[in-house]
Structure formats: C-alpha cells, structure tokens
Scaffold this motif. Structure first.
Motif, PDB file in Angstrom:
ATOM      1  N   UNK A 503      24.716  15.352   6.208  1.00 57.43           N
ATOM      2  CA  UNK A 503      24.628  14.354   7.126  1.00 57.43           C
ATOM      3  C   UNK A 503      23.989  15.479   8.395  1.00 57.43           C
ATOM      4  N   UNK A 504      22.852  16.390   7.556  1.00 55.45           N
ATOM      5  CA  UNK A 504      21.613  17.267   8.189  1.00 55.45           C
ATOM      6  C   UNK A 504      21.730  18.003   9.159  1.00 55.45           C
ATOM      7  N   UNK A 505      23.050  18.750   8.696  1.00 55.56           N
ATOM      8  CA  UNK A 505      22.523  19.957  10.023  1.00 55.56           C
ATOM      9  C   UNK A 505      22.322  20.986   9.432  1.00 55.56           C
ATOM     10  N   UNK A 506      20.574  21.176   9.485  1.00 56.93           N
ATOM     11  CA  UNK A 506      20.452  22.318   8.176  1.00 56.93           C
ATOM     12  C   UNK A 506      20.077  23.089   9.400  1.00 56.93           C
ATOM     13  N   UNK A 507      19.924  23.543  10.345  1.00 59.00           N
ATOM     14  CA  UNK A 507      20.439  24.445  11.053  1.00 59.00           C
ATOM     15  C   UNK A 507      20.908  25.468  10.816  1.00 59.00           C
ATOM     16  N   UNK A 508      21.146  27.030  10.811  1.00 57.66           N
ATOM     17  CA  UNK A 508      22.537  27.352  10.808  1.00 57.66           C
ATOM     18  C   UNK A 508      23.096  27.606  11.705  1.00 57.66           C
ATOM     19  N   UNK A 509      22.701  26.929  13.243  1.00 55.83           N
ATOM     20  CA  UNK A 509      23.222  26.783  14.461  1.00 55.83           C
ATOM     21  C   UNK A 509      23.869  25.700  14.586  1.00 55.83           C
ATOM     22  N   UNK A 510      23.687  24.970  14.025  1.00 58.19           N
ATOM     23  CA  UNK A 510      23.876  23.188  13.995  1.00 58.19           C
ATOM     24  C   UNK A 510      24.997  22.411  12.941  1.00 58.19           C
ATOM     25  N   UNK A 511      24.675  23.652  11.562  1.00 56.95           N
ATOM     26  CA  UNK A 511      26.048  23.513  10.762  1.00 56.95           C
ATOM     27  C   UNK A 511      27.388  25.075  11.552  1.00 56.95           C
ATOM     28  N   UNK A 512      26.934  26.265  12.717  1.00 59.02           N
ATOM     29  CA  UNK A 512      28.052  26.980  12.946  1.00 59.02           C
ATOM     30  C   UNK A 512      28.994  25.397  14.179  1.00 59.02           C
ATOM     31  N   UNK A 513      27.976  25.021  14.553  1.00 53.43           N
ATOM     32  CA  UNK A 513      28.590  23.595  15.843  1.00 53.43           C
ATOM     33  C   UNK A 513      29.325  22.932  15.205  1.00 53.43           C
ATOM     34  N   UNK A 514      29.238  22.148  14.149  1.00 49.57           N
ATOM     35  CA  UNK A 514      29.452  21.201  13.804  1.00 49.57           C
ATOM     36  C   UNK A 514      30.953  21.193  11.960  1.00 49.57           C
ATOM     37  N   UNK A 515      30.946  22.621  12.089  1.00 51.15           N
ATOM     38  CA  UNK A 515      32.144  23.268  10.925  1.00 51.15           C
ATOM     39  C   UNK A 515      33.194  23.805  12.148  1.00 51.15           C
ATOM     40  N   UNK A 516      32.578  24.307  12.870  1.00 52.18           N
ATOM     41  CA  UNK A 516      33.286  25.110  13.256  1.00 52.18           C
ATOM     42  C   UNK A 516      32.962  26.797  12.695  1.00 52.18           C
ATOM     43  N   UNK A 517      32.181  27.091  12.224  1.00 50.08           N
ATOM     44  CA  UNK A 517      32.228  28.515  11.147  1.00 50.08           C
ATOM     45  C   UNK A 517      31.447  29.374  12.124  1.00 50.08           C
ATOM     46  N   UNK A 518      32.623  30.286  11.546  1.00 55.52           N
ATOM     47  CA  UNK A 518      32.511  31.912  12.562  1.00 55.52           C
ATOM     48  C   UNK A 518      32.570  31.636  13.752  1.00 55.52           C
ATOM     49  N   UNK A 519      33.091  30.621  14.497  1.00 61.52           N
ATOM     50  CA  UNK A 519      33.459  30.589  15.490  1.00 61.52           C
ATOM     51  C   UNK A 519      35.383  31.472  16.018  1.00 61.52           C
ATOM     52  N   UNK A 520      35.660  31.599  17.082  1.00 61.65           N
ATOM     53  CA  UNK A 520      37.166  32.093  17.343  1.00 61.65           C
ATOM     54  C   UNK A 520      37.175  33.552  17.640  1.00 61.65           C
ATOM     55  N   UNK A 521      37.796  33.566  17.528  1.00 59.73           N
ATOM     56  CA  UNK A 521      38.375  35.327  17.410  1.00 59.73           C
ATOM     57  C   UNK A 521      37.464  36.340  16.396  1.00 59.73           C
ATOM     58  N   UNK A 522      38.345  35.987  15.192  1.00 63.45           N
ATOM     59  CA  UNK A 522      36.830  36.882  14.328  1.00 63.45           C
ATOM     60  C   UNK A 522      35.276  36.629  14.570  1.00 63.45           C
ATOM     61  N   UNK A 523      35.371  35.938  14.928  1.00 64.08           N
ATOM     62  CA  UNK A 523      33.452  35.568  14.720  1.00 64.08           C
ATOM     63  C   UNK A 523      33.643  35.202  13.483  1.00 64.08           C
TER      64      UNK A 523
END
Lengths: 966, 185, 94
Positions: A503-523
């Motif tokens: 869907x075009x989210x090519x930057x890792x920062x975008x990937x993180x925001x779009x999928x929530x990968x690496x967020x929350x308490x364990x980062x």
C-alpha cells in the motif's frame, strides 16, 4: 499447592515459600522467583489475551522485553495495569490478574475478533471507520474506546509516593551482566567512582541463566562473588532494580530505581525513585535480546524464546514444558537442548533452520501441543523454544539520533560511530556475542576509560571460554500458510508487513505508524528486527538500507508518577506565606494563590453571608476610617551604588535622576519594544541607596532584567542589586485615620502633612525601637502609608497595629478590597498590563521622558503605538445603576453589529463600589479620553452581559487627589 | 501603648526535629548581611574584611570563617557575612566596620537557615540537591535550588550542612528537607 | 544539559534561564539610534544551525549572565564566558 513444573537447582530460596494469587486462585512460589517463573512452576501457561485478536498468549521471554505476559498487579488504588510478569519479583501475598478479556481468561468473549482477523489487518481503522461520516461520534468511537487499551486503571489517586534525586559518578555502567561486572571491577579498582545499574534484582545477567563458567566457577557463583566485592567498595554504587532509560545531553542519564515494588508494603517509603545521573563516562553493557522467527501460529502459549527457556530451567528451576521442541537458526539455540537434558527435561526434536528444517504451523488453542514441520512431519511438544538470533541492545546509543550499523556476521545491528559523547559500548551490546569476547572487550573498555580519566589499573580480565557462535539469518518460514506473528504485543503479522509495503508505506517510520509494529510497552524489543528484515525482503533492499526507526527514551516504560515525583497536591510547588499569615488564619481570612504566595483575599466577620459582604465592608471602612493590608508580596529590590540613580533613570521610562533623598516616585517600566510591563514605586533612602517595589507577579522578571542591564548593557556602572522581598514585612495603612493610627505606632516622628507629605519616605522605629521604614504612598487614593519592619517582627506588628487600630475601628483588608479600592481610584494593575499596553493607553504617555535613553523609550515612540485612534484607559458606570458590569465585555456603539469590525475596546476590571453604591469598571476604549459622558454598549457574548454604560474618568473617586495628599 | 514592644518570631519558630539519628534545626541566632563590592573596590574591601573580621575574601565556591563569622560568596561582586547577632541592627554594625568600602543590605530576615546533620545527611541531599555534595570540601558553598526553591548550601562537617532558603517559603523548604530524610531507603 | 560556569564549574542547565542570541548585548543608544537600528536590535535574531552565542542567566545560582557558545546541531557547549567580561571586550562601558 504443589508446583508441578518445579525442577531441582536454580537461584531460588526454597526455605522461603511465598503465597500469591493469580486470577483469584492461590499458588506458591519461592523467594527469588518472578511472577512468570512462579506461574510456569504452577503449570499456568495461558496468562493473557493479545491486544487486537484476543488470542490466548503465554509467557514468551524472561525479561523486560516481554510482549505477552502483561498483567494487572495489586488491587484497589494500587492496581497497576500492563506490568510484565517476567520482571515482577514474587512477594508474599502478591495478587495479580490477567487482562484484556471479557469474561474469563479461558473464555474471552472478545476472541471473536480472531475470527474477524481477515478484516482487521493493517490500516483497518483508517479504512473502515471512514463512512458514513456521521457514525464516527455516535457509534464507532464509543465502540472502539470500549474495546481499545490494555488493562484497567483503578480510577483512584495513586496511593504510593515517588521521589527523584541526583547522583554523580565518573563512570556509569549500564547492565550488570558478565561485561558490566567485569568493567565495574576494573574501573573500581582503578579508583573511579562507579555506578553500576541493572534492571534485574540479581546482578549477573545471562550468567544467571546459562551454565557458563568464569574463572573456573559457575557463572552465577562468579557473578555473586564480584557483586559482593563491588558492594564492599566505597567508590561503587551498585543499583539493582534500576533501569537506565535515557541518554541525555552532556553525560546526563535518566534511571528509574524500583525501591519497593518487590515488597508487600512500602511502609511510606518511595515506591520508585527517578534519578538524574551526572556522568563523566558511560559504558553500555546492556547485552542483547533474543528474537523469534515468524512461522504459522507462532504465538501460542508454550512458544517461548530459547534463552528464556534456559533462564527458567537454570535460574528458577522451572521447566516451561514437559516435552520441549527447539527451533533455531544458531548455535546458541542448541545450548537449550544440553541444559534441558541436564535437568532431565525431555527434548522431542531440535529443528535447525540452517539444515533446512522449519516449523510450518503449531496446534493447541490454549496451549501448544503439536508442532508441524516442513515435509509434513509433526512432533508433540508443550513447549517450543525458538531462537532467531540475538539483537544487541543498542537503544541508548541512538538517543542522540545515532544510527546503528547492520552486522551481517551476527545478523544484528551494532552501535554506529555517532554515540552520545562519553559513551562506550562493550560486550554483546557491541556485537561481542560470546562470553570470553564480551568479558575481554569490557575489561579493555574499563581500562581505557580509567586511563582517559587519569587512573591506571593492572588487573587481568576474568577467564572464560568462547562458546561457539554461528548464526544464519533466518526470519520467516515461507511455507507457512497460517498467520505468522512478527510483533506479538501489537498483533502484527507477516501479512501486515507485506500489505503495508504494497500500500505504499515504504519508510520504516511509516511502516511503524501504519502497522503499530514496535509500539507499546515493549517497544518491539523482540519484534523490530524481524519486521525490518521482512520489510527489506519485500523491497528487495538490504536491512542496512531499510534502516531502523529511531530509538527514543524511555528504554522501558516509566510511570508518570515517577516523573511527577513528590510534586503532587500541595507539594506541586512551594508556598510562600506573608508575615501576617498566622494572624490572618486566626482572623477569618480566606486565602488566594497569587503565584506562589498565599494572600488573604478577605476576612470574614460573623454574620457575613458571602464574600461580597466582607469585601464591601472592608473597602468601605478604608474610605470611612482606616484599613490595614499586608503588601509584603510586592517585589522589593535594594539598589545601591554610585551610579544607582543613573541606572534607574535608564530602567524606568520616567525620570529618576533628580528624585530627592527621602522621596518616593511612581515608576513605569517598558520592555525594549516599548510596551509597559511593570510599575511600582521607588524610594530614595540615601544619595546612593534606593529601594524599588515591583508588582508581585513580576518581581523575578524585573530583577532578572535589571541584572541583564547592569551586567550586559552597562557593565561599568557602579550599581548593585539584592532582593529584600522576604526581608521586610510591609503593611499598607490606608484611610482618613491612617495618620492618627500611625502616630501611635511610629516613634518620635512628625507625621504632619508638612513634615511628611505625600510621597515621602524615611527610616524610623516603631513601637519603642523596632527598626522600620515608612513610605507615604497610596494605592487606594486615600491618605495612606506603607510601613515595613524586619520580617521576624511581622507577626507581632500586625497584632500591634490591630490593637492600636481598635480605637479607629481599623479593619484588615484583603486583595479583593484592595482591588475594589484601586478600581475606584483608577490605578492600572495586572488586568490592564496585558502585554499590549502602551504608556499612552494608560494615559501616561507624557511620563515617557524623551530627554533620556531608557529601556523601551525609543520604540515606544513608533507611530503605530501613538495613533490618535488608540485605546485609552477610561472608567465606566452602568446607565442602569442596578446592573453589574462584566469584565472582558467589548464596547460597541449602539446599533452596531456585534463583530470585530465594530469593536471599540474592552472592559479590563470591574467591581462593586461600596463608596458609589453601584458597579464600576475600567477598560480601554478607542479615543476614550474624548468620549467622557458618551453612552455605549458593553457586550459579552461569553458571559452574557449586554449593558448600556456611560464613559467616565477612570478616577471614580477623588479625581483631584485631595484625599491622598491631605 | 507602652506594652506593645514587638517580639521577633523566627520563620520556623526555632524548630528542632529529629529523624532517626538525624537532626534538622533552625538557626535563628544568626544575622546575615550582604556586602556588594563597589566597582573597582575589590582590594580595599578585601583589606577591610581582613582588618575588621580577620577574614579572607571567600572565593566563588569556598566560604571563609574566622571565629563565629562566616563569609560566603553569592555573586561575583557580592558576599554574605553570617554571624551570631541578636538585635535587628546587624547592618549598622557591619557598615560601621566597613566604613564605606562595601554596600550592605540586611538579609537576616530574607532567609531561613537550617542546620542538618546525621548519618543519612548525604543520602537526603541526593534527593534534594543536584550538586555533588558528597565531594564538597568542608566550607565549600554553593547557591543552587532545591525543590524549586533558591537555596544556599555550605558543608560544615562530613555529615553536617547549613542550608539557606527564602524565609517566606520556609515551611515548604523544611518540608522538602524533612521529606528527603524520610524518603532515604 | 550542563553549562560549565567560568567561576563555579559545571552546573545543570536547570539552574539557568535562557534569553537567546548574544547580539542583545549590543543595544544601540536610544538617543542616537535610528528607529530602524532599535527595531533590528529588539526584533531581529540569527538562528544558525551550528555555533550560536547565547545569553544564559544563572538565576538559581550566582546571578551571573553568561555568554554560552553552543552548537545547535550537536548541543556541544564550546565556550562559556561571563557576559560582563564579553560586554566590556566588545566595547560596552557605562
């Protein structure tokens, strides 16, 4: 209360049995257990539900990287959601419950989400809740709010106390594993002041979890011996249960020490302490974190990191399963088999990805029971130990925006070159993935840091052997047809990563925001690298080129309570009390906060029903007889020097050079841009000695600006400043009987109008010898004085003044009556000085001297600040005298529409005048000085006022000033 | 009105507290007078300090003491003299000895002085003071802040410090110091 | 952030307040300056990416105004001087 999975050995104290409750059932564990190890010992594999799909989840790790086992700890107000079972030290009476389910943990009603998973993939929210638009507020948002979030807050104030503090050292060592312990010993022997911090409650790191030997002793034994040696050294501070969570500028680090989380009762001591660490050097020996492999249904309870399996077996004497399979891409994973066999645990299969064996799928709804391999094979297992390799803990190296570098050999990111200044990295955190290499590197780092700080030490590195370390990058099992999890905490699957790429989210920062990968308490400690690798694969790029998201503080979550520390409730900021505070409390005062000060706003008398009764009485009595008000809070600045008069002449817009000794003058201060910012009076006590008063609010700012002028603008003027605000208790005595009252207070001083006229000042004594200062100044427009005594006499002074004043029915008055009196008199105050006010607006344009240079005088001459059409301070009274005026109301000509184009000014202050018997106001009105007598509309859409008012002089009483001069 | 002579009351009523083996006590027997150095008058003032009090001019981080009198530097061109003095005429006595070589201001009532001592003192200060008090030499002084309040700290002995802060917030300051001792763990 | 005070040694930035560009030392004389001169002094500041001379005030300390030369890209503090000395060196007097 048997513990079915408890093995022999481990670093637990079997003589200290602890009882705890999990979801209402009581179990037992031992001192030295974590909640996770105790749950596993008791065969509790299912410990929670996942965030999005409510999948059954078990304990995945043995440390702070835990993504799954988030529980609610304690009960009542002390209840804390999202605590990691893997880091909670077991204590007697511990109560914990699972979270994120409706109904029981076993039968979660929200588990239906899992069936809906095809619709709940990445970006689901953004795509789904867009239409129809009207549904958002009424339907979607309430439903989402009800389902979202992990755990529950108690909704009560936190009953624990928190604190903060400051520590200093030559060397901060972050992580007390083999590398950290080695470095600490060397640095301490060299004589450095060392702080060694580790988030665990037992130093040793992986030595406690593995079966390595150091200096021919079991690793854990060596770690305990080194710990004891360090503890005995004066120059070492060993901080366990302490997480260094952030690297800040100039060697400052943030650390959270958990003081009483492992105790049933804190006994009033701080639960956690937030430390600011000032360091000359920092050595990061934070080790590495194991990561998983993405394969079908790799999230079931029983699937666990291999290193964690070894931790439970070796350190806690707990078998995470009875039949264990191992899936690995490296040699380290194979150690698991050896360690488990040594403890008699059955190994059902070792599946080595390097040999082409893969796990394709797993089965077991609330706990693993079968593992499916490629080639249609399957094996029984209630625990699958997975090792996808180890990622160095480089987080703190990136807190100054440093970027880590991909190291193909260890298949992990290692610290880049742009570390925070003063930081050195050693051991596994630096990519030294074997024990001997880590120890050697840490030892060299400590020696070199010591040498850099001028200390030398000759010791040798502890002896250890290099275990084999061979890893082949392996991220996901392509054959898996079922969902494969990348981030367990956020329910991000391999499919989500591929989809976001598509869907075009090519930057890792975008990937993180779009999928929530690496967020929350364990980062994403166990997930990030896996996610990046999949992203890189999808893009056909290298992992290095794909890059990482930025690591920011905190490394692990820090409770807001810890940041707040003591600053809660009354302790949010200091409280300043006036010298008459105690007396005022005894006499019915109601207090108001003005900055940090508490001031009496009125003194309630028996029979008075509301505040207005008190304020009207006080203001009226000042005009009728005499009132006394504590005005200590006004800023007082003692100004001395040969050039003091010249200095004041440049600070104030009006002239001060020729102020005679024994006289006071009103002074107006401008900012350099020509806007008025403060006013007050300054008295000349001697040729080279002045005392200035400022407004209460601006005391600090005025002092700062005057220091700036003194040091930076005119460094060769001989002038000196010191604050005396707190040194003098100062009382306003105002009213027709002020002179009569004070003549009974002041010793041997002629107070007649000729001898001590308006704007006179003098040193004197009161009540038979107490030193004092007397100023004849008036804020109320009445005959008035201010009398000051050293603050230690303030309490005695107010009592004595009131006693003497009985004869005149003297009243104490508070800030409200003070306000009424000054509005009646037309004196500007804070409401009128709003940061846009020019001298001309105040009607004081003529005061700004053009014969000299003073701060702001030049720019105050700008035409735009001196137009004919400018606002001017005038008074207002209601046409219908029974109506109260409204502050903040805007002025409109009758018949004009209510819009900004027709706005003619605004009401700044209003009060009920007991003297005049009706409401009065001050405000700014266009060409106000020419419009006295005109009737206009006072309109407030906010407060609902819509009143006809008459423009009048701002001096509602005694415009000629007879009273204050009389 | 003859009976209305004013009696002084110290900011904290001369409080003395014991927390475990530690002690917090208000020093209400001390007078404080600031002396500003006239521009160009540094040497003359130093000489007067020496002849009048046998004191050497304190350097920016080290106070000097002679007998009961301590001199602390508070600004590049300002020092404080602290000495036992019961009556509210400390300023005049200092002025007399200075004979015009410095500008004085009575600061006795502007400050509250606490003397803190005992085995937990350094640990309490870790929670109160962002400076490295453990490495302070005896007599070392600093102006800093504690719990958002301006403060002055002087090390008197290994486990004994003098703390000064604004007298109007004396209650908050005492509370901060007391809490710091109570929170040592 | 740490500021190495020329008289007191390293002190935490929490003790200071910051004013900004040290060009504020160069206040024109209001009697001779043009309105434009005074306007530029009051309103115009450089905001460099890199070395920046800033005025800091040791409010919770010895009340010295300091000129801190700081790299806005790296946060390195390269030099700290008493503003009074700098002002004199740069021609300010009475």
């Amino acid at each position: 209360m048997t513990q079915p999975n408890r093995l022999d050995g481990g670093q637990i104290d079997r003589t200290r049995k602890l009882k705890f409750s999990w979801n209402g059932t009581f179990y037992s564990g031992y001192h030295g257990d974590t909640l996770a190890s105790a749950l596993l010992a008791n065969g509790q594999r299912l410990v929670g539900r996942s965030f999005k799909y409510h999948r059954p989840r078990g304990i995945f790790s043995a440390g702070s990287e835990e993504p799954n086992a988030l529980v609610q700890l304690r009960t009542g107000a002390a209840q804390e959601p999202n605590t990691r079972a893997t880091t909670i030290e077991l204590f007697d009476g511990l109560k914990a419950t699972s979270q994120n389910h409706r109904g029981s943990l076993e039968y979660d009603l929200m588990a239906a989400n899992d069936l809906l998973s095809p619709f709940l993939s990445a970006g689901f929210y953004y795509k789904t809740f867009m239409w129809p638009k009207a549904f958002w507020e009424q339907f979607y948002e309430p439903v989402i709010r009800a389902s979202a979030g992990l755990g529950r807050l108690s909704m009560e104030p936190d009953p624990d106390v928190y604190d903060h503090g400051y520590l200093h050292c030559d060397l901060l060592i972050i992580g007390a594993g083999p590398a950290g312990l080695t470095a600490a010993l060397t640095a301490a022997r060299a004589g450095l002041r060392v702080i060694l911090a580790d988030e665990d409650f037992t130093p040793g790191g992986r030595l406690n979890a593995e079966t390595y030997a150091v200096d021919d002793q079991p690793g854990a034994t060596w770690a305990a011996a080194v710990t004891a040696e360090l503890q005995a050294m004066d120059n070492v501070r060993l901080m366990t249960r302490t997480t260094v969570y952030g690297a800040y500028d100039h060697g400052v680090y943030g650390a959270l020490e958990r003081k009483t989380d492992h105790l049933a009762n804190a006994n009033g001591k701080p639960r956690q302490v937030l430390w600011r660490l000032y360091t000359k050097r920092a050595l990061l020996t934070a080790g590495s974190t194991e990561r998983s492999i993405a394969f079908g249904n790799n999230d079931r309870p029983g699937v666990m990191l291999a290193g964690a399996v070894r931790t439970y077996v070796n350190r806690f004497g707990v078998a995470p399963g009875k039949k264990v399979a191992i899936f690995t891409n490296n040699d380290d994973g194979l150690r698991t088999a050896d360690d488990l066999r040594a403890k008699g645990v059955d190994i059902t299969r070792i599946i080595d990805a390097r040999q082409g064996d893969n796990v394709v799928n797993t089965v077991g709804r609330k706990g693993l029971h079968t593992v499916y391999l490629n080639g249609g094979r399957h094996v029984e297992a209630d625990c699958l130990a997975v090792s996808g390799g180890w990622s160095p803990n480089v987080h703190l190296t990136c807190h100054h925006r440093g970027r880590p570098v991909w190291n193909e050999q260890i298949a992990g990111f290692t610290p880049g070159k742009d570390l925070p200044p003063g930081m050195v990295v050693a051991g596994a955190a630096n990519g030294a993935m074997t024990l001997a290499a880590a120890i050697r590197q840490a030892h060299e780092a400590a020696q070199s840091i010591a040498a850099g700080l001028g200390k030398t030490v000759r010791d040798t590195a502890p002896k250890a052997s290099d275990e084999t370390f061979d890893t082949a990058p392996f991220w996901h099992v392509a054959e898996s047809k079922t969902r494969a999890w990348v981030d367990l905490q956020n329910d991000v699957t391999t499919k989500d990563i591929k989809q976001s790429h598509q869907e075009g989210f090519r930057s890792v920062e975008h990937l993180k925001r779009y999928t929530t990968l690496g967020m929350a308490t364990d980062q994403g400690k166990t997930a990030n690298i896996l996610g990046l690798a999949l992203m890189a694969e999808a893009q056909g790029k290298s992992i290095q080129d794909t890059g990482t998201t930025i690591f920011r503080p905190p490394y692990n979550p820090v409770a807001i309570g810890a940041f707040a520390g003591r600053a809660r409730g009354k302790d949010f900021r200091p409280t300043r009390l006036t010298p008459s505070h105690r007396w005022a409390e005894e006499n019915g005062a109601d207090f108001v906060e003005t900055g940090m000060w508490l001031r009496a706003q009125w003194f309630k008398q028996p029979g008075e029903k509301g505040w207005r009764d008190s304020v009207d009485r006080e203001a009226a009595m000042v005009r009728k007889s005499v009132g006394i008000c504590d005005v200590t809070t006004l800023g007082k600045i003692d100004i001395q020097g040969r050039d003091a008069a010249e200095f004041l002449n440049r600070i104030y817009a009006n002239a001060f050079l020729k102020l005679p000794v024994g006289k006071v003058r009103y002074g107006l201060m401008l900012r350099e841009d020509g806007i008025c910012y403060d006013d007050g009076t300054t008295a000349r006590l001697a040729e080279n000695h002045f005392v200035m008063t400022t407004t209460t609010a601006n005391a600090v700012t005025v002092f700062r600006n005057m220091e700036f002028a003194r040091q930076c603008l005119w460094p060769d003027l001989d002038v000196h400043l010191i604050s005396t605000t707190d040194a003098w208790a100062q009382f306003g005595v105002a009213g027709p009987n002020a002179r009569a009252l004070l003549s009974k207070v002041v010793d041997d001083l002629d107070l007649s109008n000729d001898a001590f006229p308006f704007m006179a000042c003098t040193d004197c004594t009161v009540f038979g010898g107490t030193p004092a200062r007397l100023f004849r100044i008036s804020f109320s427009g009445e005959l008035a004085y201010e009398v000051a005594v050293p603050a230690r006499y303030g309490d005695a002074m107010i009592r004595a003044l009131m006693e003497v004043g009985q004869e005149f029915d003297a009243v104490p008055y508070g800030t409200e009556a003070l306000g009424v009196l000054r509005i009646e008199k037309g004196h500007a105050a804070g409401n009128e000085l709003n940061g846009q006010t020019t001298a001309q607006m105040l009607g004081l344009g003529g005061m700004v001297s053009k014969k000299k240079d003073s701060i702001g005088s030049k720019l105050s001459e700008r035409p735009a600040l001196n137009g004919d059409d400018d606002m001017r301070l005038v008074g207002f009274k209601p046409v219908d005298k029974t109506i109260g005026l409204t502050a903040g109301a805007h002025f409109l000509s009758p018949g004009d529409p209510e819009d900004m184009a027709h706005d003619q000014g605004w009401m700044t202050s209003v009060a009920y005048s007991p003297e005049l018997g009706h409401s009065i106001g001050l405000g700014y009105l266009k060409r106000g000085q020419d419009r006295l007598g005109e009737q206009i509309r006072s309109y407030s859409p906010v407060r609902g006022g819509n009143t006809m008012v008459e423009v009048c002089s701002p001096h509602h009483i005694d415009p000629e000033g007879h009273r204050q001069r009389g | 009105m003859a009976n209305l002579t004013l009696t002084a009351s110290p900011a904290l009523g001369g409080i003395e507290l014991e927390i475990g083996q530690n002690r917090i006590a208000e020093r209400s027997d001390l007078a404080i007078v600031s002396i500003a150095t006239p521009l160009g008058g540094k040497d003359i003032l130093a000489k007067t300090l020496n002849t009048g009090w046998s004191l050497t001019m304190p350097d920016p981080i080290m106070s000097t003491v002679e007998g009961n009198t301590r001199a602390i530097r508070t600004s590049p061109d300002q020092i404080l003299l602290i000495f036992p003095h019961g009556t509210p005429d400390a300023n005049a006595t200092v002025q007399k000895k200075l004979n015009g070589t410095g500008y004085t201001t009575d600061q006795t009532d502007a400050w509250v002085i606490l003397e803190i001592s005992g085995p937990d003192t350094l640990k309490a200060l870790e929670r109160l003071c962002l400076l490295d008090t453990a490495t302070f030499e005896i007599g070392q002084s600093a102006r800093t802040m504690m719990e958002h309040m301006g403060a002055l700290i002087i090390r008197l002995e290994d486990d004994r410090f003098m703390l000064m802060s604004a007298s109007s917030s004396a209650g908050s300051f005492l509370h901060a110091v007391e809490t710091s001792y109570n929170y040592v763990s | 952030m740490i500021i190495n005070h020329p008289l007191l040694g390293p002190r935490d930035a929490a003790e200071f307040t910051v004013l900004g560009d040290a060009s504020l030392l160069h206040r024109p004389d209001g009697m001779t300056a043009t309105m434009d001169d005074m306007h530029d002094y009051a309103y115009l500041r450089d905001n460099p990416a890199g070395l920046h001379r800033e005025l800091w005030y040791h409010e919770q300390g010895d009340r010295s105004w300091l000129v801190v030369t700081r790299n806005t890209l790296t946060h390195d503090v390269e030099n700290v001087e008493l503003a009074r000395d700098v002002a004199r060196t740069e021609g300010r007097s009475k």
